[in-house]
Design an enzyme around this catalytic site. Sequence first.
Site, PDB file in Angstrom:
ATOM      1  N   GLU A   1      99.922  95.948  13.871  1.00  0.00           N
ATOM      2  CA  GLU A   1      99.187  96.684  14.918  1.00  0.00           C
ATOM      3  C   GLU A   1      99.914  96.493  16.237  1.00  0.00           C
ATOM      4  O   GLU A   1     100.192  95.376  16.635  1.00  0.00           O
ATOM      5  CB  GLU A   1      97.742  96.169  15.001  1.00  0.00           C
ATOM      6  CG  GLU A   1      96.950  96.699  16.180  1.00  0.00           C
ATOM      7  CD  GLU A   1      96.885  98.228  16.256  1.00  0.00           C
ATOM      8  OE1 GLU A   1      96.387  98.860  15.317  1.00  0.00           O
ATOM      9  OE2 GLU A   1      97.369  98.776  17.276  1.00  0.00           O
TER      10      GLU A   1
ATOM     11  N   GLY B   1      91.664  99.454  16.507  1.00  0.00           N
ATOM     12  CA  GLY B   1      92.090 100.846  16.674  1.00  0.00           C
ATOM     13  C   GLY B   1      91.271 101.636  17.679  1.00  0.00           C
ATOM     14  O   GLY B   1      90.647 101.076  18.588  1.00  0.00           O
TER      15      GLY B   1
ATOM     16  N   LYS C   1      79.391 104.283  22.603  1.00  0.00           N
ATOM     17  CA  LYS C   1      77.972 103.977  22.334  1.00  0.00           C
ATOM     18  C   LYS C   1      77.426 102.933  23.304  1.00  0.00           C
ATOM     19  O   LYS C   1      76.246 102.945  23.660  1.00  0.00           O
ATOM     20  CB  LYS C   1      77.767 103.520  20.884  1.00  0.00           C
ATOM     21  CG  LYS C   1      77.620 104.657  19.893  1.00  0.00           C
ATOM     22  CD  LYS C   1      78.675 105.662  20.084  1.00  0.00           C
ATOM     23  CE  LYS C   1      78.861 106.879  19.366  1.00  0.00           C
ATOM     24  NZ  LYS C   1      80.136 107.538  19.606  1.00  0.00           N
TER      25      LYS C   1
ATOM     26  N   GLY D   1      83.545 121.531  23.644  1.00  0.00           N
ATOM     27  CA  GLY D   1      82.141 121.176  23.380  1.00  0.00           C
ATOM     28  C   GLY D   1      81.943 120.595  22.001  1.00  0.00           C
ATOM     29  O   GLY D   1      80.924 120.822  21.361  1.00  0.00           O
TER      30      GLY D   1
ATOM     31  N   VAL E   1      89.592 128.079  29.228  1.00  0.00           N
ATOM     32  CA  VAL E   1      90.241 127.795  30.508  1.00  0.00           C
ATOM     33  C   VAL E   1      91.611 128.455  30.470  1.00  0.00           C
ATOM     34  O   VAL E   1      92.408 128.207  29.575  1.00  0.00           O
ATOM     35  CB  VAL E   1      90.367 126.272  30.735  1.00  0.00           C
ATOM     36  CG1 VAL E   1      91.208 125.983  31.969  1.00  0.00           C
ATOM     37  CG2 VAL E   1      88.985 125.653  30.875  1.00  0.00           C
TER      38      VAL E   1
ATOM     39  N   ALA F   1      85.303 107.374  11.790  1.00  0.00           N
ATOM     40  CA  ALA F   1      85.594 105.990  11.432  1.00  0.00           C
ATOM     41  C   ALA F   1      85.140 105.675  10.006  1.00  0.00           C
ATOM     42  O   ALA F   1      85.841 104.979   9.255  1.00  0.00           O
ATOM     43  CB  ALA F   1      84.920 105.054  12.416  1.00  0.00           C
TER      44      ALA F   1
ATOM     45  N   HIS G   1      54.250 104.261   6.859  1.00  0.00           N
ATOM     46  CA  HIS G   1      53.588 104.974   7.950  1.00  0.00           C
ATOM     47  C   HIS G   1      53.242 104.000   9.061  1.00  0.00           C
ATOM     48  O   HIS G   1      52.742 102.917   8.772  1.00  0.00           O
ATOM     49  CB  HIS G   1      52.303 105.636   7.449  1.00  0.00           C
ATOM     50  CG  HIS G   1      51.535 106.295   8.547  1.00  0.00           C
ATOM     51  ND1 HIS G   1      51.950 107.484   9.112  1.00  0.00           N
ATOM     52  CD2 HIS G   1      50.414 105.917   9.213  1.00  0.00           C
ATOM     53  CE1 HIS G   1      51.095 107.820  10.066  1.00  0.00           C
ATOM     54  NE2 HIS G   1      50.154 106.885  10.144  1.00  0.00           N
TER      55      HIS G   1
HETATM   56  C1  LIG Z   1      85.774 109.015  22.227  1.00  0.00           C
HETATM   57  C2  LIG Z   1      85.686 108.881  20.728  1.00  0.00           C
HETATM   58  C3  LIG Z   1      84.480 108.578  20.129  1.00  0.00           C
HETATM   59  C4  LIG Z   1      84.392 108.445  18.760  1.00  0.00           C
HETATM   60  N1  LIG Z   1      83.174 108.152  18.206  1.00  0.00           N
HETATM   61  C5  LIG Z   1      83.068 108.038  16.872  1.00  0.00           C
HETATM   62  C6  LIG Z   1      81.815 107.717  16.276  1.00  0.00           C
HETATM   63  O1  LIG Z   1      80.820 107.524  16.953  1.00  0.00           O
HETATM   64  N2  LIG Z   1      81.755 107.609  14.928  1.00  0.00           N
HETATM   65  C7  LIG Z   1      82.857 107.832  14.146  1.00  0.00           C
HETATM   66  O2  LIG Z   1      82.733 107.730  12.929  1.00  0.00           O
HETATM   67  N3  LIG Z   1      84.053 108.122  14.674  1.00  0.00           N
HETATM   68  C8  LIG Z   1      84.190 108.231  16.022  1.00  0.00           C
HETATM   69  N4  LIG Z   1      85.412 108.504  16.561  1.00  0.00           N
HETATM   70  C9  LIG Z   1      86.573 108.688  15.653  1.00  0.00           C
HETATM   71  C10 LIG Z   1      87.131 107.346  15.200  1.00  0.00           C
HETATM   72  O3  LIG Z   1      87.439 106.569  16.327  1.00  0.00           O
HETATM   73  C11 LIG Z   1      88.366 107.563  14.349  1.00  0.00           C
HETATM   74  O4  LIG Z   1      88.055 108.449  13.315  1.00  0.00           O
HETATM   75  C12 LIG Z   1      88.861 106.263  13.734  1.00  0.00           C
HETATM   76  O5  LIG Z   1      89.193 105.345  14.747  1.00  0.00           O
HETATM   77  C13 LIG Z   1      90.074 106.513  12.849  1.00  0.00           C
HETATM   78  O6  LIG Z   1      90.541 105.310  12.352  1.00  0.00           O
HETATM   79  P1  LIG Z   1      92.064 105.118  11.924  1.00  0.00           P
HETATM   80  O7  LIG Z   1      92.170 103.733  11.422  1.00  0.00           O
HETATM   81  O8  LIG Z   1      92.494 106.232  11.076  1.00  0.00           O
HETATM   82  O9  LIG Z   1      92.917 105.289  13.278  1.00  0.00           O
HETATM   83  P2  LIG Z   1      92.838 104.556  14.668  1.00  0.00           P
HETATM   84  O10 LIG Z   1      91.516 103.982  14.910  1.00  0.00           O
HETATM   85  O11 LIG Z   1      93.393 105.527  15.648  1.00  0.00           O
HETATM   86  O12 LIG Z   1      93.834 103.328  14.498  1.00  0.00           O
HETATM   87  C14 LIG Z   1      95.191 103.485  14.348  1.00  0.00           C
HETATM   88  C15 LIG Z   1      95.858 102.222  14.832  1.00  0.00           C
HETATM   89  O13 LIG Z   1      97.211 102.242  14.459  1.00  0.00           O
HETATM   90  C16 LIG Z   1      98.000 101.732  15.512  1.00  0.00           C
HETATM   91  N5  LIG Z   1      99.343 102.296  15.339  1.00  0.00           N
HETATM   92  C17 LIG Z   1      99.683 103.606  15.324  1.00  0.00           C
HETATM   93  N6  LIG Z   1     100.987 103.745  15.055  1.00  0.00           N
HETATM   94  C18 LIG Z   1     101.484 102.494  14.889  1.00  0.00           C
HETATM   95  C19 LIG Z   1     102.769 101.983  14.584  1.00  0.00           C
HETATM   96  N7  LIG Z   1     103.796 102.786  14.359  1.00  0.00           N
HETATM   97  N8  LIG Z   1     102.917 100.642  14.489  1.00  0.00           N
HETATM   98  C20 LIG Z   1     101.883  99.810  14.695  1.00  0.00           C
HETATM   99  N9  LIG Z   1     100.636 100.235  14.994  1.00  0.00           N
HETATM  100  C21 LIG Z   1     100.452 101.564  15.076  1.00  0.00           C
HETATM  101  C22 LIG Z   1      97.284 102.199  16.763  1.00  0.00           C
HETATM  102  O14 LIG Z   1      97.607 101.359  17.860  1.00  0.00           O
HETATM  103  C23 LIG Z   1      95.827 102.077  16.353  1.00  0.00           C
HETATM  104  O15 LIG Z   1      95.283 100.834  16.692  1.00  0.00           O
HETATM  105  C24 LIG Z   1      85.539 108.620  17.944  1.00  0.00           C
HETATM  106  C25 LIG Z   1      86.766 108.910  18.537  1.00  0.00           C
HETATM  107  C26 LIG Z   1      86.841 109.038  19.910  1.00  0.00           C
HETATM  108  C27 LIG Z   1      88.172 109.339  20.526  1.00  0.00           C
END
Ligand SMILES: Cc1cc2nc3c(=O)[nH]c(=O)nc-3n(C[C@H](O)[C@H](O)[C@H](O)COP(=O)(O)OP(=O)(O)OC[C@H]3O[C@@H](n4cnc5c(N)ncnc54)[C@H](O)[C@@H]3O)c2cc1C
Length: 449
Positions: free
Chosen positions: A17, A23, A34, A164, A220, A298, A422
């Site tokens: 990481e 992440g 949240k 949106g 936009v 997530a 209930h």
């Molecule tokens: C504002 C916002 C709100 C959200 N709210 C929700 C929610 O309420 N519920 C929900 O289910 N989802 C939510 N999501 C979506 C959720 O955050 C993502 O779907 C989830 O984090 C994806 O997980 P991931 O492990 O695929 O990627 P990520 O969480 O993006 O993690 C990827 C990780 O890999 C690391 N990385 C990337 N490339 C490299 C590399 N080459 N070498 C080493 N490290 C690297 C990055 O630094 C990062 O830490 C939200 C997203 C945003 C932006």
Amino acid sequence: VAAIRAAQLGAQVALIEERELGGTCLNRGCIPTKALLASANVYENLKEAERFGLTAKEIGLNWAKIYERKDQVVSQQTKGLGQLLKANKVEILNGRAQFSAPGTLMVTAPDGQKQEVKASKIIIATGSEAARPEFLKVDGVNIITSEEALNLKTQPQSLLIIGGGVVGCEFAGFFASLGTQVTMVEMLPQILPLEDPQVVRILAARFKKKGLTIYAGAKVEDIKVAEGQVISKLDNGQEIRTQKVLVSIGRKLNSDNCGLDKAGVAVENNAVVINKRMETNVPGHYAIGDVTGKILLAHTASSQGQVAAANALGGRQEMDYGLIPNCIYTWPEIASVGFSEDEAKNEGYEIKVGRFNFGANGKAQAIGETEGFVKIVAEAPSDEILGVQIVGPHATDLMAEAVLALKARVKARELGDLIHAHPTLSEAIMEAAHDVHGISIHKMPGLVK
Ligand SMILES: Cc1cc2nc3c(=O)[nH]c(=O)nc-3n(C[C@H](O)[C@H](O)[C@H](O)COP(=O)(O)OP(=O)(O)OC[C@H]3O[C@@H](n4cnc5c(N)ncnc54)[C@H](O)[C@@H]3O)c2cc1C
């Protein structure tokens, strides 16, 4: 999640990481948003104190403290995650991973030190980041993304949100609740384009009540910063001047930052190509999460992670994308799983629909949150539940029962006959299920489906 599951299954695991553990979700997504929304919720509740026979005077807000609390929640979670990984004997390598060949990665630490890592099984989970299309001129100060919105030092007086979708709507609710003048532009005909229009109407009405202006079906066309303001021109001729603009038009998948070509991993439309077992085209190489471009949530990533880890260690699990709940943490909350009424019809199903309003639910009345409803879409001949949509109090938590009902292929009649405590909000699910057959006890006969 994948690292812990692989370790549980007996593998020697290294997790690479380059930023913070957890992440996007933990640091820049689910959790910080949240935590901020929780502050806005308390603020709204305090303003409504009189409705509950209470007096709350001089209700104010401290922007810095709201953000400080958010940081504390995040830091508690990241620390906990670090401990959990350590306890599972997962080795954490801090640095950027780059493939040099299949099965081989070069990890460059923040101080420039390099280390080669070889593994017989590799799970790619590089995620995504906020899309910053050139024409929207994101500068991180006046024109920002969700990442900068989570680090704002002061409250903007006015804000235009471009997009949106879920992220745009959650931020819209947060800022508007705390008194920012919010305008939202959505290119498609409705905000939250993937949700049932009946559900979205409830949220749009609440947004309007909060003073939020929505331009749906508008784009936009031009954006510039002048005299400390952002001036945005829409294709409907409208000119909007705001202190800041939040661009939330989607995510850019991180498929180009770890040398996937060197490993020969196939990428299509920026997404790593996988099958239902999370396998890429290269044996022993799996991919999960946002970078696979499936459903960018997530819990999708976590579930894919468990499937990939199991398969990397000899299993043959498959991912079921049909059972992924979609949750939106606005007020009222929105949650859905499976098919909406329109989707089921478009798929050619003969359907029956049941609907129950929270206004007729005792618990909703007791807690003073009567807006919204539960809707259940069932297949007419089999009575099997095809989808559930909830808009209303605690919709996101209530959704778990609906997911279980779909997973267990429960029939609408069975769900209606299931004894629900209930008074609970979950009784609205029971009543909506009975309404599929027109036998909801607490629904006025003849009310809309
Ligand atoms: C504002 C916002 C709100 C959200 N709210 C929700 C929610 O309420 N519920 C929900 O289910 N989802 C939510 N999501 C979506 C959720 O955050 C993502 O779907 C989830 O984090 C994806 O997980 P991931 O492990 O695929 O990627 P990520 O969480 O993006 O993690 C990827 C990780 O890999 C690391 N990385 C990337 N490339 C490299 C590399 N080459 N070498 C080493 N490290 C690297 C990055 O630094 C990062 O830490 C939200 C997203 C945003 C932006």
